[in-house]
Design a protein around this motif. Structure first.
Motif, PDB file in Angstrom:
ATOM      1  N   GLN A   1      15.101 -16.872 -20.371  1.00  0.00           N
ATOM      2  CA  GLN A   1      16.601 -17.613 -20.416  1.00  0.00           C
ATOM      3  C   GLN A   1      16.940 -16.945 -21.671  1.00  0.00           C
ATOM      4  O   GLN A   1      16.607 -17.209 -22.620  1.00  0.00           O
ATOM      5  N   VAL A   2      18.534 -16.676 -21.330  1.00  0.00           N
ATOM      6  CA  VAL A   2      19.075 -16.255 -22.594  1.00  0.00           C
ATOM      7  C   VAL A   2      19.665 -17.160 -23.521  1.00  0.00           C
ATOM      8  O   VAL A   2      20.414 -18.154 -22.789  1.00  0.00           O
ATOM      9  N   GLN A   3      19.565 -17.280 -24.588  1.00  0.00           N
ATOM     10  CA  GLN A   3      20.461 -18.419 -25.513  1.00  0.00           C
ATOM     11  C   GLN A   3      20.824 -17.810 -26.690  1.00  0.00           C
ATOM     12  O   GLN A   3      20.218 -16.748 -27.348  1.00  0.00           O
ATOM     13  N   LEU A   4      22.247 -18.117 -27.178  1.00  0.00           N
ATOM     14  CA  LEU A   4      22.516 -17.828 -28.498  1.00  0.00           C
ATOM     15  C   LEU A   4      23.018 -19.030 -29.240  1.00  0.00           C
ATOM     16  O   LEU A   4      23.713 -19.953 -28.620  1.00  0.00           O
ATOM     17  N   VAL A   5      22.399 -19.125 -30.124  1.00  0.00           N
ATOM     18  CA  VAL A   5      22.414 -20.504 -31.037  1.00  0.00           C
ATOM     19  C   VAL A   5      23.060 -20.172 -32.431  1.00  0.00           C
ATOM     20  O   VAL A   5      22.387 -19.296 -33.351  1.00  0.00           O
ATOM     21  N   SER A  25      17.823 -15.067 -28.260  1.00  0.00           N
ATOM     22  CA  SER A  25      16.654 -15.285 -27.547  1.00  0.00           C
ATOM     23  C   SER A  25      16.781 -14.908 -26.111  1.00  0.00           C
ATOM     24  O   SER A  25      17.867 -14.939 -25.409  1.00  0.00           O
ATOM     25  N   GLY A  26      15.722 -14.091 -25.519  1.00  0.00           N
ATOM     26  CA  GLY A  26      15.586 -13.800 -24.078  1.00  0.00           C
ATOM     27  C   GLY A  26      16.071 -12.311 -23.900  1.00  0.00           C
ATOM     28  O   GLY A  26      15.511 -11.854 -22.708  1.00  0.00           O
ATOM     29  N   ARG A  27      17.025 -11.920 -24.631  1.00  0.00           N
ATOM     30  CA  ARG A  27      17.329 -10.267 -24.238  1.00  0.00           C
ATOM     31  C   ARG A  27      17.559  -9.739 -25.658  1.00  0.00           C
ATOM     32  O   ARG A  27      17.948 -10.349 -26.859  1.00  0.00           O
ATOM     33  N   THR A  28      17.606  -8.507 -25.574  1.00  0.00           N
ATOM     34  CA  THR A  28      18.031  -7.581 -26.700  1.00  0.00           C
ATOM     35  C   THR A  28      19.535  -7.116 -26.320  1.00  0.00           C
ATOM     36  O   THR A  28      19.669  -6.461 -25.153  1.00  0.00           O
ATOM     37  N   PHE A  29      20.566  -7.143 -27.090  1.00  0.00           N
ATOM     38  CA  PHE A  29      21.902  -7.149 -26.707  1.00  0.00           C
ATOM     39  C   PHE A  29      22.133  -5.839 -27.504  1.00  0.00           C
ATOM     40  O   PHE A  29      21.871  -5.261 -28.455  1.00  0.00           O
ATOM     41  N   SER A  30      23.470  -5.405 -26.852  1.00  0.00           N
ATOM     42  CA  SER A  30      23.998  -4.172 -27.477  1.00  0.00           C
ATOM     43  C   SER A  30      25.066  -4.602 -28.413  1.00  0.00           C
ATOM     44  O   SER A  30      24.770  -5.299 -29.445  1.00  0.00           O
ATOM     45  N   THR A  31      26.329  -4.450 -28.187  1.00  0.00           N
ATOM     46  CA  THR A  31      27.427  -5.027 -29.004  1.00  0.00           C
ATOM     47  C   THR A  31      27.389  -6.510 -28.989  1.00  0.00           C
ATOM     48  O   THR A  31      27.215  -7.191 -27.968  1.00  0.00           O
ATOM     49  N   GLN A  32      27.383  -6.839 -30.161  1.00  0.00           N
ATOM     50  CA  GLN A  32      27.790  -8.403 -30.399  1.00  0.00           C
ATOM     51  C   GLN A  32      29.234  -8.667 -31.336  1.00  0.00           C
ATOM     52  O   GLN A  32      29.518  -7.845 -32.127  1.00  0.00           O
ATOM     53  N   ASN A  75      16.440 -10.216 -34.088  1.00  0.00           N
ATOM     54  CA  ASN A  75      17.462 -10.792 -32.991  1.00  0.00           C
ATOM     55  C   ASN A  75      18.409 -11.712 -33.634  1.00  0.00           C
ATOM     56  O   ASN A  75      18.843 -12.707 -32.978  1.00  0.00           O
ATOM     57  N   THR A  76      18.979 -11.214 -34.758  1.00  0.00           N
ATOM     58  CA  THR A  76      19.922 -12.356 -35.388  1.00  0.00           C
ATOM     59  C   THR A  76      21.286 -11.505 -35.919  1.00  0.00           C
ATOM     60  O   THR A  76      21.088 -10.503 -36.189  1.00  0.00           O
ATOM     61  N   LEU A  77      22.371 -12.473 -35.539  1.00  0.00           N
ATOM     62  CA  LEU A  77      23.710 -11.812 -36.017  1.00  0.00           C
ATOM     63  C   LEU A  77      24.087 -12.682 -36.951  1.00  0.00           C
ATOM     64  O   LEU A  77      23.813 -13.826 -36.999  1.00  0.00           O
ATOM     65  N   TYR A  78      24.901 -12.028 -38.176  1.00  0.00           N
ATOM     66  CA  TYR A  78      25.502 -12.795 -39.253  1.00  0.00           C
ATOM     67  C   TYR A  78      27.008 -12.467 -39.352  1.00  0.00           C
ATOM     68  O   TYR A  78      27.401 -11.682 -38.880  1.00  0.00           O
ATOM     69  N   LEU A  79      27.605 -13.622 -39.868  1.00  0.00           N
ATOM     70  CA  LEU A  79      29.200 -13.213 -40.715  1.00  0.00           C
ATOM     71  C   LEU A  79      28.998 -13.791 -41.945  1.00  0.00           C
ATOM     72  O   LEU A  79      29.012 -15.337 -41.881  1.00  0.00           O
ATOM     73  N   GLN A  80      29.159 -13.057 -42.958  1.00  0.00           N
ATOM     74  CA  GLN A  80      29.244 -13.574 -44.307  1.00  0.00           C
ATOM     75  C   GLN A  80      30.827 -13.828 -44.358  1.00  0.00           C
ATOM     76  O   GLN A  80      31.489 -12.843 -44.123  1.00  0.00           O
ATOM     77  N   MET A  81      31.410 -14.954 -44.824  1.00  0.00           N
ATOM     78  CA  MET A  81      32.613 -15.465 -44.880  1.00  0.00           C
ATOM     79  C   MET A  81      32.996 -15.673 -46.566  1.00  0.00           C
ATOM     80  O   MET A  81      32.360 -16.684 -46.736  1.00  0.00           O
ATOM     81  N   ASN A  82      33.809 -14.859 -47.046  1.00  0.00           N
ATOM     82  CA  ASN A  82      34.042 -15.243 -48.586  1.00  0.00           C
ATOM     83  C   ASN A  82      35.721 -15.308 -48.656  1.00  0.00           C
ATOM     84  O   ASN A  82      36.211 -15.088 -47.552  1.00  0.00           O
ATOM     85  N   SER A  83      35.923 -16.051 -49.820  1.00  0.00           N
ATOM     86  CA  SER A  83      37.489 -16.116 -49.886  1.00  0.00           C
ATOM     87  C   SER A  83      38.068 -16.738 -48.932  1.00  0.00           C
ATOM     88  O   SER A  83      39.214 -16.734 -48.437  1.00  0.00           O
ATOM     89  N   LEU A  84      37.386 -17.927 -48.330  1.00  0.00           N
ATOM     90  CA  LEU A  84      37.829 -18.680 -47.087  1.00  0.00           C
ATOM     91  C   LEU A  84      39.201 -19.323 -47.349  1.00  0.00           C
ATOM     92  O   LEU A  84      39.399 -19.711 -48.547  1.00  0.00           O
ATOM     93  N   GLN A  85      40.206 -19.150 -46.401  1.00  0.00           N
ATOM     94  CA  GLN A  85      41.330 -19.877 -46.460  1.00  0.00           C
ATOM     95  C   GLN A  85      41.441 -21.150 -45.308  1.00  0.00           C
ATOM     96  O   GLN A  85      40.647 -20.744 -44.478  1.00  0.00           O
ATOM     97  N   GLY A 115      27.472 -18.264 -27.408  1.00  0.00           N
ATOM     98  CA  GLY A 115      26.850 -19.491 -28.102  1.00  0.00           C
ATOM     99  C   GLY A 115      27.734 -20.850 -27.750  1.00  0.00           C
ATOM    100  O   GLY A 115      28.739 -20.671 -27.376  1.00  0.00           O
ATOM    101  N   GLN A 116      27.270 -21.674 -28.435  1.00  0.00           N
ATOM    102  CA  GLN A 116      27.828 -23.188 -28.224  1.00  0.00           C
ATOM    103  C   GLN A 116      28.991 -23.530 -29.307  1.00  0.00           C
ATOM    104  O   GLN A 116      29.753 -24.217 -28.870  1.00  0.00           O
ATOM    105  N   GLY A 117      29.070 -22.537 -30.187  1.00  0.00           N
ATOM    106  CA  GLY A 117      30.176 -22.662 -31.205  1.00  0.00           C
ATOM    107  C   GLY A 117      29.648 -23.630 -32.633  1.00  0.00           C
ATOM    108  O   GLY A 117      28.969 -24.344 -32.216  1.00  0.00           O
TER     109      GLY A 117
END
Length: 124
Positions: A1-5, A25-32, A75-85, A115-117
């Motif tokens: 089962q594919v899941q993005l959390v 989990s469940g798969r290895t993805f290409s573009t994310q 199998n993890t994607l990240y988003l570093q967010m700086n100087s948030l507005q 993912g669920q957001g």
């Protein structure tokens, strides 16, 4: 089962930083990618990255402030967010595709898995 959390969202003051994670989990993805959606608006691309991390794309409002990255071993994607507005306040979604191309996609319809957001709120 594919899941993005997703994880890592929260409340932060303007000028602060947050790091979002998306465990797959469940798969290895290409573009994310990361998308976001504020109340009353359409879901929009924030950033995208090819499977090998060589090519990235950023929406103009976040260029120079956000950094997308991935750790394929985890199998993890990240988003570093700086100087948030305050304008960055939204629900952030990670998205993934199995399309067999090392290509950046910016359209919601391209991504099969979501993912669920996670809520990001930036206070003034």
């Amino acid at each position: 089962q594919v899941q993005l959390v997703e994880s890592g969202g929260g409340l932060v003051q303007a000028g602060g930083s947050l790091r979002l994670s998306c465990a797959a989990s469940g798969r290895t993805f290409s573009t994310q990618a990361w998308f976001r959606q504020a109340p009353g608006t359409q879901r929009e691309i924030v950033a995208a990255i090819t499977w090998n991390g060589v090519t990235t794309h950023y929406a103009d409002p976040v260029k120079g402030r956000f950094t997308i990255s991935r750790d394929n071993a985890k199998n993890t994607l990240y988003l570093q967010m700086n100087s948030l507005q305050s304008e960055d306040t939204a629900v952030y979604y990670c998205a993934a595709t199995l399309r067999p191309y090392s290509t950046i996609f910016v359209n919601v319809a391209t991504y099969e898995y979501w993912g669920q957001g996670t809520q990001v709120t930036v206070s003034i």
